[in-house]
Structure formats: structure tokens, C-alpha cells
Scaffold this motif. Structure first.
Motif, mmCIF file in Angstrom:
data_model
loop_
_atom_site.group_PDB
_atom_site.id
_atom_site.type_symbol
_atom_site.label_atom_id
_atom_site.label_comp_id
_atom_site.label_asym_id
_atom_site.label_seq_id
_atom_site.Cartn_x
_atom_site.Cartn_y
_atom_site.Cartn_z
ATOM 1 N N LEU A 148 0.827 -1.208 0.000
ATOM 2 C CA LEU A 148 0.000 0.000 0.000
ATOM 3 C C LEU A 148 0.861 1.257 0.000
ATOM 4 O O LEU A 148 0.606 2.209 -0.750
ATOM 5 C CB LEU A 148 -0.912 0.005 1.233
ATOM 6 N N VAL A 149 1.888 1.265 0.835
ATOM 7 C CA VAL A 149 2.740 2.447 0.952
ATOM 8 C C VAL A 149 3.592 2.647 -0.306
ATOM 9 O O VAL A 149 3.624 3.741 -0.888
ATOM 10 C CB VAL A 149 3.649 2.342 2.198
ATOM 11 N N VAL A 150 4.279 1.589 -0.729
ATOM 12 C CA VAL A 150 5.156 1.707 -1.902
ATOM 13 C C VAL A 150 4.339 2.022 -3.153
ATOM 14 O O VAL A 150 4.738 2.854 -3.981
ATOM 15 C CB VAL A 150 5.975 0.411 -2.105
ATOM 16 N N GLY A 151 3.181 1.385 -3.284
ATOM 17 C CA GLY A 151 2.322 1.663 -4.426
ATOM 18 C C GLY A 151 1.829 3.103 -4.428
ATOM 19 O O GLY A 151 1.738 3.741 -5.476
ATOM 20 N N GLY A 152 1.515 3.620 -3.246
ATOM 21 C CA GLY A 152 1.095 5.007 -3.143
ATOM 22 C C GLY A 152 2.193 5.972 -3.546
ATOM 23 O O GLY A 152 1.943 6.975 -4.233
ATOM 24 N N VAL A 153 3.410 5.679 -3.125
ATOM 25 C CA VAL A 153 4.559 6.518 -3.511
ATOM 26 C C VAL A 153 4.729 6.486 -5.029
ATOM 27 O O VAL A 153 4.983 7.526 -5.660
ATOM 28 C CB VAL A 153 5.845 6.030 -2.810
ATOM 29 N N PHE A 154 4.597 5.315 -5.628
ATOM 30 C CA PHE A 154 4.741 5.200 -7.081
ATOM 31 C C PHE A 154 3.661 5.995 -7.809
ATOM 32 O O PHE A 154 3.924 6.634 -8.837
ATOM 33 C CB PHE A 154 4.677 3.731 -7.501
ATOM 34 N N MET A 155 2.440 5.979 -7.289
ATOM 35 C CA MET A 155 1.360 6.747 -7.901
ATOM 36 C C MET A 155 1.647 8.243 -7.853
ATOM 37 O O MET A 155 1.426 8.968 -8.829
ATOM 38 C CB MET A 155 0.037 6.425 -7.203
ATOM 39 N N LEU A 156 2.148 8.729 -6.724
ATOM 40 C CA LEU A 156 2.505 10.148 -6.610
ATOM 41 C C LEU A 156 3.636 10.497 -7.580
ATOM 42 O O LEU A 156 3.638 11.573 -8.195
ATOM 43 C CB LEU A 156 2.919 10.476 -5.175
ATOM 44 N N TYR A 157 4.597 9.574 -7.708
ATOM 45 C CA TYR A 157 5.710 9.787 -8.637
ATOM 46 C C TYR A 157 5.200 9.856 -10.078
ATOM 47 O O TYR A 157 5.614 10.721 -10.857
ATOM 48 C CB TYR A 157 6.733 8.666 -8.492
ATOM 49 N N GLY A 158 4.291 8.952 -10.426
ATOM 50 C CA GLY A 158 3.738 8.936 -11.771
ATOM 51 C C GLY A 158 2.988 10.218 -12.089
ATOM 52 O O GLY A 158 3.085 10.749 -13.200
ATOM 53 N N GLN A 159 2.249 10.722 -11.109
ATOM 54 C CA GLN A 159 1.511 11.963 -11.317
ATOM 55 C C GLN A 159 2.457 13.156 -11.451
ATOM 56 O O GLN A 159 2.264 14.015 -12.307
ATOM 57 C CB GLN A 159 0.550 12.194 -10.150
ATOM 58 N N LYS A 160 3.497 13.196 -10.609
ATOM 59 C CA LYS A 160 4.428 14.318 -10.611
ATOM 60 C C LYS A 160 5.316 14.323 -11.851
ATOM 61 O O LYS A 160 5.646 15.382 -12.402
ATOM 62 C CB LYS A 160 5.302 14.286 -9.357
ATOM 63 N N ARG A 161 5.710 13.135 -12.308
ATOM 64 C CA ARG A 161 6.662 13.024 -13.419
ATOM 65 C C ARG A 161 5.971 12.631 -14.725
ATOM 66 O O ARG A 161 6.609 12.063 -15.608
ATOM 67 C CB ARG A 161 7.733 11.993 -13.075
ATOM 68 N N GLN A 162 4.698 12.936 -14.853
ATOM 69 C CA GLN A 162 3.962 12.581 -16.058
ATOM 70 C C GLN A 162 4.667 13.108 -17.299
ATOM 71 O O GLN A 162 5.036 14.281 -17.380
ATOM 72 C CB GLN A 162 2.543 13.149 -16.006
ATOM 73 N N ALA A 163 4.870 12.229 -18.269
ATOM 74 C CA ALA A 163 5.557 12.603 -19.506
ATOM 75 C C ALA A 163 4.633 13.417 -20.398
ATOM 76 O O ALA A 163 3.420 13.465 -20.194
ATOM 77 C CB ALA A 163 6.019 11.345 -20.236
ATOM 78 N N THR A 164 5.211 14.057 -21.392
ATOM 79 C CA THR A 164 4.414 14.779 -22.384
ATOM 80 C C THR A 164 3.438 13.805 -23.044
ATOM 81 O O THR A 164 3.822 12.707 -23.466
ATOM 82 C CB THR A 164 5.327 15.387 -23.467
ATOM 83 N N VAL A 165 2.193 14.183 -23.090
ATOM 84 C CA VAL A 165 1.162 13.268 -23.584
ATOM 85 C C VAL A 165 1.342 12.992 -25.072
ATOM 86 O O VAL A 165 1.361 13.920 -25.898
ATOM 87 C CB VAL A 165 -0.247 13.845 -23.322
ATOM 88 N N GLN A 166 1.493 11.725 -25.401
ATOM 89 C CA GLN A 166 1.605 11.284 -26.789
ATOM 90 C C GLN A 166 0.342 10.542 -27.231
ATOM 91 O O GLN A 166 0.077 10.413 -28.423
ATOM 92 C CB GLN A 166 2.817 10.359 -26.949
ATOM 93 N N ALA A 167 -0.394 10.018 -26.243
ATOM 94 C CA ALA A 167 -1.624 9.286 -26.532
ATOM 95 C C ALA A 167 -2.747 9.888 -25.699
ATOM 96 O O ALA A 167 -2.895 9.581 -24.524
ATOM 97 C CB ALA A 167 -1.448 7.803 -26.207
ATOM 98 N N GLU A 168 -3.521 10.766 -26.318
ATOM 99 C CA GLU A 168 -4.628 11.415 -25.608
ATOM 100 C C GLU A 168 -5.775 10.436 -25.400
ATOM 101 O O GLU A 168 -6.431 10.419 -24.360
ATOM 102 C CB GLU A 168 -5.107 12.639 -26.392
ATOM 103 N N GLY A 169 -6.022 9.626 -26.408
ATOM 104 C CA GLY A 169 -7.075 8.625 -26.331
ATOM 105 C C GLY A 169 -6.506 7.223 -26.396
ATOM 106 O O GLY A 169 -5.353 7.016 -26.791
ATOM 107 N N ILE A 170 -7.318 6.263 -26.062
ATOM 108 C CA ILE A 170 -6.857 4.874 -25.997
ATOM 109 C C ILE A 170 -6.433 4.360 -27.377
ATOM 110 O O ILE A 170 -5.545 3.514 -27.493
ATOM 111 C CB ILE A 170 -7.965 3.983 -25.380
#
Length: 271
Positions: free
Chosen positions: A123-145
Motif C-alpha cells: 500500500l505504501v510503496v504503491g502510493g509513492v509510485f502513484m505520486l511519482y507517476g503523477q508528478k513526473r507525467q511525460a508529455t502526452v503522446q496518446a490522448e485517447g486509448i
């Protein structure tokens, strides 16, 4: 009556958490400990209610699923002419890493990682990874699926392997991972839910083949109750989550995970 109440509670827990980035497996292990509902019957029950949750997502994405097999047109058709419109290859590439690794490490995971303390770590490590993913989000290349490339699908599949640790969260790993490799929140979330269907069917089917003998006519109402509750709650939870994610992103779910881990850690060391 007590067993039916347990079925309802666990069905609600499964339905609420299966597709939210908070880890359904972790919640079921923790809630099962609180309810005193553990053992082989509990394990089989979890498989049944997971099938209810799978059915809910299949209902929501039925048009997209039919489109994958060429049986219907998808509502989302904004893919550029140069892209690979979402097809079965994307799904296969995303499923393969976790399926292979899950089979190889199955006994290790079941024997050593399905405990309250390992769930709290997840739970803790996964939460940290989610925050990292949100903070370090790459430039969007795929807006839609439909704009996801085969490479992005495979990379999301690699991130999905993190969820083999109970408590990490499959949706949390795939959505955060998708953000890191250039998918939008919408694309990452929809792809995460679609990939969940074959992943969960494969995992639940494998476990059910090993434990189907534990199913008896006496438990039919108990299992049916959990299945129906999980289906209805998951249906509502997924539709609500899709709206919430657009507004709040992943951070609130990560913070919830930290609070839950802290509360249960205090409970475990004091009990």
C-alpha cells in the motif's frame, strides 16, 4: 445470517476497490482478518466475487470489447491515420509480462506475500509510485486509448508486474505507469480497465480450477450474494472513478493508502 453479512461486506469491499488504485487484494486480506474470514473458503470466495467485478467492467466496455474482435465499431475513433488503432495485439502485449511472471512466481507470491504486513508495504510503496507517476507525467503522446502504440502497451504491461505484490494495486501501477510513458489520464485509465478483464479472468480461472471442489450447494447463496454485490458496486465504482480521476488525479488515492496502512499497522501491533 452472519455469513450473508460477511458476503455483503466483502462484496462491497471488492466492488469498491477492484478497479480503484487502492488494491482490492490488500483490502480483502485486511477486511477478512477483521471479520475472521480466512482460509480456503475465503480464498475461493474472493475468486467468485472478482468474477462479479470483471463482469461489471465487461458490461461498461462491451462496445470496445466487441470492437476488438471486429464485431462492432468503437465510440472512440479519434486515432490519427498513422497510429495503430487499439486492437488485440495491444491487449496481448500488455498482459504477457504479468501473466508469465505471475505463473513463474505464483507459489512464492501465495506463500510469502499474502499477509497483512506485506500488504501494508505494498500500500505504501504503491502510493509513492502513484505520486511519482503523477508528478513526473511525460508529455502526452496518446490522448485517447486508440493512440497508444504497441510499445506503450507493452511498457504498461511491464508496470503491471508491480501489482503481483499484494497491496500495490494493478490499476494504480498501470495508470501511473501509463502517465510515465506518455499516456493521458483518460487513455491510461481506460486501457487499464480493459486489460484488467483478461488478466482477472486468467488469474481467477487458474485459481478456480485449483479450488472448485470447495464449492458446495450449501454455500450457493453465500457465494451468489457476494457475486451480485461485487458486480453492482463495481459497476457504480468504475463509473464514479472515471469522473473523479479527471478532477482529482491519483494523489487523493495515494494519501488514502498511506492513512489505511498507518491505521492497520497500529491495529496489527496492538492486537
Amino acid at each position: 445470517m452472519d455469513s450473508i453479512i460477511t458476503a455483503i461486506i466483502q462484496g462491497i469491499v471488492e466492488g469498491l476497490t477492484e478497479f480503484l488504485p487502492v488494491s482490492s487484494t490488500g483490502h480483502l486480506i485486511l477486511s477478512g482478518k477483521l471479520l475472521g474470514f480466512t482460509g480456503e473458503k475465503a480464498d475461493t470466495f474472493e475468486i467468485i466475487i472478482q468474477l462479479g467485478a470483471i463482469l461489471a467492467v465487461a458490461v461498461i466496455y462491451y462496445r470496445r470489447i466487441l470492437a476488438l474482435f471486429g464485431l462492432a465499431s468503437s465510440k472512440e475513433s479519434s486515432a490519427p491515420a498513422t497510429s495503430h488503432k487499439l486492437n488485440l495485439i495491444h491487449i496481448i502485449l500488455a498482459c504477457l509480462p504479468a501473466m508469465v511472471l505471475g505463473l513463474v512466481l505464483h507459489s512464492v507470491i501465495k506463500n510469502y506475500l499474502f499477509s497483512p504486513y506485506t500488504v501494508l508495504i505494498g500500500l505504501v510503496v504503491g502510493g509513492v509510485f502513484m505520486l511519482y507517476g503523477q508528478k513526473r507525467q511525460a508529455t502526452v503522446q496518446a490522448e485517447g486509448i486508440d493512440e497508444l502504440s504497441y510499445k506503450q502497451a507493452f511498457l504498461i504491461g511491464l508496470f503491471q508486474c508491480l501489482a503481483l505484490w499484494p497491496g500495490f494495486s494493478r490499476s494504480g501501477a498501470t495508470i501511473a505507469g501509463g502517465l510515465l510513458i506518455g499516456a493521458s489520464y483518460r487513455a491510461a485509465t481506460n486501457f487499464s480497465f480493459l486489460v484488467a478483464i483478461p488478466m482477472m479472468i486468467a488469474a481467477s480461472g487458474y485459481e478456480l480450477l485449483k479450488s472448485y471442489k470447495l464449492l458446495t450447494a450449501d454455500d450457493a447463496m453465500f457465494f451468489l450474494t457476494g457475486f451480485v454485490v461485487a458486480f453492482v458496486v463495481a459497476l457504480l465504482a468504475v463509473l464514479t472513478f472515471l469522473k473523479l480521476l479527471e478532477r482529482f488525479k491519483l494523489a487523493p488515492f495515494a494519501y488514502y493508502r498511506f492513512v489505511l496502512a498507518a491505521v492497520f499497522f497500529i491495529y496489527l501491533i496492538s492486537s
